[in-house]
Design a protein around this motif. Sequence first.
Motif, PDB file in Angstrom:
ATOM      1  N   ALA A  43       0.834  -1.205   0.000  1.00  0.00           N
ATOM      2  CA  ALA A  43       0.000   0.000   0.000  1.00  0.00           C
ATOM      3  C   ALA A  43       0.867   1.252   0.000  1.00  0.00           C
ATOM      4  O   ALA A  43       0.568   2.231  -0.704  1.00  0.00           O
ATOM      5  CB  ALA A  43      -0.933  -0.013   1.210  1.00  0.00           C
ATOM      6  N   ALA A  44       1.954   1.239   0.783  1.00  0.00           N
ATOM      7  CA  ALA A  44       2.873   2.379   0.805  1.00  0.00           C
ATOM      8  C   ALA A  44       3.583   2.524  -0.539  1.00  0.00           C
ATOM      9  O   ALA A  44       3.782   3.643  -1.039  1.00  0.00           O
ATOM     10  CB  ALA A  44       3.891   2.209   1.933  1.00  0.00           C
ATOM     11  N   ILE A  45       3.953   1.389  -1.135  1.00  0.00           N
ATOM     12  CA  ILE A  45       4.628   1.418  -2.439  1.00  0.00           C
ATOM     13  C   ILE A  45       3.680   1.934  -3.520  1.00  0.00           C
ATOM     14  O   ILE A  45       4.058   2.772  -4.356  1.00  0.00           O
ATOM     15  CB  ILE A  45       5.152   0.015  -2.792  1.00  0.00           C
ATOM     16  N   ALA A  46       2.441   1.424  -3.527  1.00  0.00           N
ATOM     17  CA  ALA A  46       1.468   1.833  -4.536  1.00  0.00           C
ATOM     18  C   ALA A  46       1.145   3.319  -4.418  1.00  0.00           C
ATOM     19  O   ALA A  46       0.956   4.008  -5.431  1.00  0.00           O
ATOM     20  CB  ALA A  46       0.194   1.000  -4.392  1.00  0.00           C
ATOM     21  N   ARG A  47       1.102   3.828  -3.185  1.00  0.00           N
ATOM     22  CA  ARG A  47       0.840   5.253  -2.984  1.00  0.00           C
ATOM     23  C   ARG A  47       1.985   6.091  -3.554  1.00  0.00           C
ATOM     24  O   ARG A  47       1.765   7.148  -4.152  1.00  0.00           O
ATOM     25  CB  ARG A  47       0.656   5.528  -1.495  1.00  0.00           C
ATOM     26  N   PHE A  48       3.212   5.603  -3.389  1.00  0.00           N
ATOM     27  CA  PHE A  48       4.374   6.288  -3.948  1.00  0.00           C
ATOM     28  C   PHE A  48       4.315   6.297  -5.472  1.00  0.00           C
ATOM     29  O   PHE A  48       4.548   7.337  -6.115  1.00  0.00           O
ATOM     30  CB  PHE A  48       5.648   5.603  -3.468  1.00  0.00           C
ATOM     31  N   TYR A  49       3.983   5.141  -6.068  1.00  0.00           N
ATOM     32  CA  TYR A  49       3.851   5.065  -7.529  1.00  0.00           C
ATOM     33  C   TYR A  49       2.770   6.029  -8.036  1.00  0.00           C
ATOM     34  O   TYR A  49       2.950   6.700  -9.061  1.00  0.00           O
ATOM     35  CB  TYR A  49       3.499   3.638  -7.943  1.00  0.00           C
ATOM     36  N   GLU A  50       1.657   6.087  -7.325  1.00  0.00           N
ATOM     37  CA  GLU A  50       0.551   6.936  -7.758  1.00  0.00           C
ATOM     38  C   GLU A  50       0.935   8.409  -7.697  1.00  0.00           C
ATOM     39  O   GLU A  50       0.598   9.187  -8.605  1.00  0.00           O
ATOM     40  CB  GLU A  50      -0.667   6.677  -6.864  1.00  0.00           C
ATOM     41  N   ASN A  51       1.667   8.791  -6.653  1.00  0.00           N
ATOM     42  CA  ASN A  51       2.108  10.183  -6.548  1.00  0.00           C
ATOM     43  C   ASN A  51       3.075  10.544  -7.674  1.00  0.00           C
ATOM     44  O   ASN A  51       3.051  11.667  -8.188  1.00  0.00           O
ATOM     45  CB  ASN A  51       2.766  10.430  -5.197  1.00  0.00           C
ATOM     46  N   CYS A  52       3.943   9.589  -8.019  1.00  0.00           N
ATOM     47  CA  CYS A  52       4.872   9.832  -9.133  1.00  0.00           C
ATOM     48  C   CYS A  52       4.118   9.941 -10.455  1.00  0.00           C
ATOM     49  O   CYS A  52       4.453  10.779 -11.303  1.00  0.00           O
ATOM     50  CB  CYS A  52       5.909   8.718  -9.204  1.00  0.00           C
ATOM     51  N   LYS A  53       3.114   9.093 -10.617  1.00  0.00           N
ATOM     52  CA  LYS A  53       2.340   9.099 -11.860  1.00  0.00           C
ATOM     53  C   LYS A  53       1.588  10.412 -12.030  1.00  0.00           C
ATOM     54  O   LYS A  53       1.485  10.949 -13.144  1.00  0.00           O
ATOM     55  CB  LYS A  53       1.362   7.923 -11.862  1.00  0.00           C
ATOM     56  N   LYS A  54       1.069  10.940 -10.921  1.00  0.00           N
ATOM     57  CA  LYS A  54       0.328  12.203 -10.981  1.00  0.00           C
ATOM     58  C   LYS A  54       1.249  13.415 -10.991  1.00  0.00           C
ATOM     59  O   LYS A  54       0.765  14.547 -11.102  1.00  0.00           O
ATOM     60  CB  LYS A  54      -0.625  12.294  -9.776  1.00  0.00           C
ATOM     61  N   LYS A  55       2.566  13.161 -10.828  1.00  0.00           N
ATOM     62  CA  LYS A  55       3.565  14.237 -10.819  1.00  0.00           C
ATOM     63  C   LYS A  55       3.261  15.297  -9.754  1.00  0.00           C
ATOM     64  O   LYS A  55       3.281  16.510 -10.004  1.00  0.00           O
ATOM     65  CB  LYS A  55       3.660  14.889 -12.197  1.00  0.00           C
ATOM     66  N   ILE A  56       2.968  14.782  -8.564  1.00  0.00           N
ATOM     67  CA  ILE A  56       2.706  15.685  -7.446  1.00  0.00           C
ATOM     68  C   ILE A  56       3.992  16.439  -7.107  1.00  0.00           C
ATOM     69  O   ILE A  56       5.050  15.827  -6.955  1.00  0.00           O
ATOM     70  CB  ILE A  56       2.196  14.895  -6.230  1.00  0.00           C
ATOM     71  N   PRO A  57       3.932  17.748  -6.977  1.00  0.00           N
ATOM     72  CA  PRO A  57       5.157  18.516  -6.684  1.00  0.00           C
ATOM     73  C   PRO A  57       5.695  18.201  -5.293  1.00  0.00           C
ATOM     74  O   PRO A  57       4.960  17.850  -4.375  1.00  0.00           O
ATOM     75  CB  PRO A  57       4.695  19.977  -6.780  1.00  0.00           C
ATOM     76  N   GLY A  58       7.010  18.336  -5.145  1.00  0.00           N
ATOM     77  CA  GLY A  58       7.640  18.073  -3.848  1.00  0.00           C
ATOM     78  C   GLY A  58       7.897  16.595  -3.637  1.00  0.00           C
ATOM     79  O   GLY A  58       8.040  15.810  -4.584  1.00  0.00           O
ATOM     80  N   LYS A  59       7.947  16.206  -2.369  1.00  0.00           N
ATOM     81  CA  LYS A  59       8.222  14.816  -2.039  1.00  0.00           C
ATOM     82  C   LYS A  59       7.068  13.912  -2.455  1.00  0.00           C
ATOM     83  O   LYS A  59       5.910  14.273  -2.310  1.00  0.00           O
ATOM     84  CB  LYS A  59       8.483  14.679  -0.532  1.00  0.00           C
ATOM     85  N   LYS A  60       7.414  12.734  -2.936  1.00  0.00           N
ATOM     86  CA  LYS A  60       6.408  11.808  -3.455  1.00  0.00           C
ATOM     87  C   LYS A  60       5.987  10.751  -2.433  1.00  0.00           C
ATOM     88  O   LYS A  60       5.201   9.872  -2.752  1.00  0.00           O
ATOM     89  CB  LYS A  60       6.949  11.105  -4.713  1.00  0.00           C
ATOM     90  N   GLY A  61       6.533  10.835  -1.226  1.00  0.00           N
ATOM     91  CA  GLY A  61       6.149   9.857  -0.210  1.00  0.00           C
ATOM     92  C   GLY A  61       6.814   8.508  -0.400  1.00  0.00           C
ATOM     93  O   GLY A  61       6.142   7.460  -0.362  1.00  0.00           O
ATOM     94  N   PHE A  62       8.130   8.518  -0.622  1.00  0.00           N
ATOM     95  CA  PHE A  62       8.842   7.249  -0.778  1.00  0.00           C
ATOM     96  C   PHE A  62       8.648   6.393   0.476  1.00  0.00           C
ATOM     97  O   PHE A  62       8.768   6.894   1.591  1.00  0.00           O
ATOM     98  CB  PHE A  62      10.333   7.509  -1.004  1.00  0.00           C
ATOM     99  N   PRO A  63       8.330   5.109   0.302  1.00  0.00           N
ATOM    100  CA  PRO A  63       8.044   4.244   1.464  1.00  0.00           C
ATOM    101  C   PRO A  63       9.193   4.217   2.464  1.00  0.00           C
ATOM    102  O   PRO A  63      10.363   4.142   2.095  1.00  0.00           O
ATOM    103  CB  PRO A  63       7.833   2.867   0.825  1.00  0.00           C
ATOM    104  N   LYS A  64       8.842   4.272   3.747  1.00  0.00           N
ATOM    105  CA  LYS A  64       9.825   4.255   4.817  1.00  0.00           C
ATOM    106  C   LYS A  64       9.628   3.037   5.709  1.00  0.00           C
ATOM    107  O   LYS A  64       8.529   2.497   5.802  1.00  0.00           O
ATOM    108  CB  LYS A  64       9.713   5.535   5.666  1.00  0.00           C
TER     109      LYS A  64
END
Length: 224
Positions: A78-99
């Motif tokens: 779920a954390a990985i998929a959220r990171f992929y989705e943020n990258c796909k939408k090109k959200i500015p700033g940090k993309k929420g890389f899984p920690k």
Amino acid sequence: MLVFEAKLEGTKEQYERLDEAIRTARFVRNSCLRYWMDNKGVGRYELSAYCAVLAKEFPWAKKLNSMARQASAERAWAAIARFYENCKKKIPGKKGFPKFKKPKTRDSVEYKTSGWKLSEERRTITFTDGFQAGSFKMWGTRDLHFYQLKQIKRVRVVRRADGYYVQFCIDQERLEEREPTGKTDGLDVGLNHFYTDSDGQTVENPRYLRKSQKALKRLQRRLS
């Protein structure tokens, strides 16, 4: 999906076994995240299969119910998929890389349809995985008799500062038919009162933190 919660009452030894299950769930989640980092192209199903590998390599990890291990892998994905989705939408700033998840006061372990059993009166829950935490009394206001066992899709054990809780995720749609009254209410959140509405009625502040601090001081004196 409805979520019902109740507080668990058990012994110190039982709580320690729940802590073992929570630590193991965190280990599986972090291990799956590391596996994804080290292996390009790993997907959801590969992470689920990796749970069986962890159970073979670490005997203590096998004590955790197999579906609970899969649920931990799903949390990682779920954390990985959220990171992929943020990258796909090109959200500015940090993309929420899984920690990696660190130990903290509030933590949990999630079971699915096995690893637990409810008593006939639905007031006691028994955890049946390898940690053998045993039976706990449940203190809550919700009545589970209105729902079939097959409707309970997830059982989550949550550790908080004031104790251990169990959450039941029930597959049930809530349909509420309401007619507009045409009246608007306002709420003002404050320090002296939890909130004050537009009619002047107030609700006292529960002050959970201060109550927990008093209980902690009492336990620390006992320990000393």
